[in-house]
Each structure stands twice: as C-alpha cells, then as structure tokens.
Design an enzyme around this catalytic site. Sequence first.
Site, mmCIF file in Angstrom:
data_model
loop_
_atom_site.group_PDB
_atom_site.id
_atom_site.type_symbol
_atom_site.label_atom_id
_atom_site.label_comp_id
_atom_site.label_asym_id
_atom_site.label_seq_id
_atom_site.Cartn_x
_atom_site.Cartn_y
_atom_site.Cartn_z
ATOM 1 N N ILE A 1 0.915 -1.145 0.000
ATOM 2 C CA ILE A 1 0.000 0.000 0.000
ATOM 3 C C ILE A 1 0.954 1.194 0.000
ATOM 4 O O ILE A 1 1.538 1.529 1.035
ATOM 5 C CB ILE A 1 -0.929 0.012 1.228
ATOM 6 C CG1 ILE A 1 -1.850 -1.209 1.201
ATOM 7 C CG2 ILE A 1 -1.738 1.311 1.263
ATOM 8 C CD1 ILE A 1 -2.703 -1.384 2.433
ATOM 9 N N PRO A 2 1.177 1.798 -1.169
ATOM 10 C CA PRO A 2 2.299 2.735 -1.347
ATOM 11 C C PRO A 2 2.076 4.118 -0.745
ATOM 12 O O PRO A 2 1.960 5.121 -1.450
ATOM 13 C CB PRO A 2 2.445 2.789 -2.868
ATOM 14 C CG PRO A 2 1.050 2.577 -3.371
ATOM 15 C CD PRO A 2 0.436 1.590 -2.405
ATOM 16 N N CYS A 3 2.070 4.199 0.562
ATOM 17 C CA CYS A 3 1.835 5.467 1.257
ATOM 18 C C CYS A 3 2.950 6.471 0.982
ATOM 19 O O CYS A 3 2.740 7.676 1.135
ATOM 20 C CB CYS A 3 1.659 5.231 2.755
ATOM 21 S SG CYS A 3 2.945 4.249 3.516
ATOM 22 N N HIS A 4 4.114 5.996 0.542
ATOM 23 C CA HIS A 4 5.208 6.916 0.223
ATOM 24 C C HIS A 4 4.892 7.774 -1.000
ATOM 25 O O HIS A 4 5.527 8.795 -1.219
ATOM 26 C CB HIS A 4 6.514 6.134 0.006
ATOM 27 C CG HIS A 4 6.505 5.220 -1.175
ATOM 28 N ND1 HIS A 4 5.833 4.008 -1.167
ATOM 29 C CD2 HIS A 4 7.059 5.336 -2.401
ATOM 30 C CE1 HIS A 4 5.993 3.418 -2.343
ATOM 31 N NE2 HIS A 4 6.728 4.214 -3.112
ATOM 32 N N ARG A 5 3.883 7.395 -1.776
ATOM 33 C CA ARG A 5 3.513 8.141 -2.987
ATOM 34 C C ARG A 5 2.516 9.269 -2.713
ATOM 35 O O ARG A 5 2.087 9.942 -3.631
ATOM 36 C CB ARG A 5 2.937 7.180 -4.026
ATOM 37 C CG ARG A 5 3.971 6.173 -4.501
ATOM 38 C CD ARG A 5 3.416 5.199 -5.513
ATOM 39 N NE ARG A 5 4.444 4.217 -5.852
ATOM 40 C CZ ARG A 5 4.197 2.966 -6.209
ATOM 41 N NH1 ARG A 5 2.942 2.556 -6.311
ATOM 42 N NH2 ARG A 5 5.187 2.143 -6.481
#
Length: 189
Positions: free
Chosen positions: A142-146
Amino acid sequence: METPSSITAGHAVLETVIGFMGIAWSETGLIRLCLPERSREAVERRLLRHPGVSPSTVQPPWVVELIASIKAYASGEDVDFSGVPVDLADIDDFRLAIYDAARRLAFGETTTYGELAKSAGHAGLARETGAALGANPVPLVIPCHRILAAGGKIGGFSAPGGSATKEKMLAMEGVRVGPPPSAQVSFGF
C-alpha cells in the site's frame, strides 16, 4: 514437521540492497511489511512485536514471489505490488477506502493527501487520510510513500528514517520532491 502446505502464516526477514526488510503473512495475505533497517535483528524485533505474526518461516509460493519482487524494487526496478493479497482484518472502512485508493497509484505516480481522500470518497479529510496512512501496516504494497502534502511538499512518513526514507523511495521511482538541486537554483550571474 512443518511443511509449506501445513503452514499458512509466517514471517521472513530479507536482505536487500537498501537494507533488511521484513514481511509477515496470515492465511489470507500480507499483514505486515517493515521498511529497511540496518540489521536483521531490528527487523525481526519489529515484526514479532505485532500480534498475529507467526514465528514460522515456511514460505508459500506467493510469499516467495513477493520477496523476489521486494528485492527487485529495492534494486530500482519498476514493480507492481497491486496483486499482492493483503489481510486487513480489523481495519475500519475509512482506512480500507484510503488504502484501496492508494493501491491504485502506479510506480512513480504521486498524489496529495487531499486528492487521495477525494478519490477514496472522503473529500475534505486530508489530515485523517494522513493519519490512516501513518498506520499503514504494509507500506510499499500500500504505497503510502507516494502521497504528498499540499504544494508538492514531502509530508510525513512513519517508517524508520521518516521523510528522508520517503524521499529516497520516491527517488527510486524517478520522483523528485522539493526544491531543484543547487546547481539549478540560479544561473550564477
């Protein structure tokens, strides 16, 4: 004796070119992902302090594939994690909606907390979206860094290394956040 077919939950610590990372899984999917740390022991401690993390290290085929994908990502390859099964039992509907919207972001694609909230059906809840992402149990998948703050600012990041880790992950995906490099700030005259 445990065999891959009799064990469906477990955990693994993997060494990548950016450090040691860890994953834990249940019978239905990934339950935890730890971003890079300097030591295997630190990742192991982080993983095992969470309830539901099995001490088993027997890896089902989908986990073997996930580990290879994580190592490829850490080496700079464009990897799509959208098909990785995740077990988000006990996660509230708001967070599920935010996580689902975040999973639709492709490698190198970013959005803001406000825009993500809107795409998840929760317009106006940027702060709550940030809090939900800060509690994300499976970053990268779940790419929260994006997800960025308004105005293209980096925003927070709850993983080890904080915003610097977020910025490095985005750079690996070809995304530059913040002011231009100093050589481009002025023409020097």
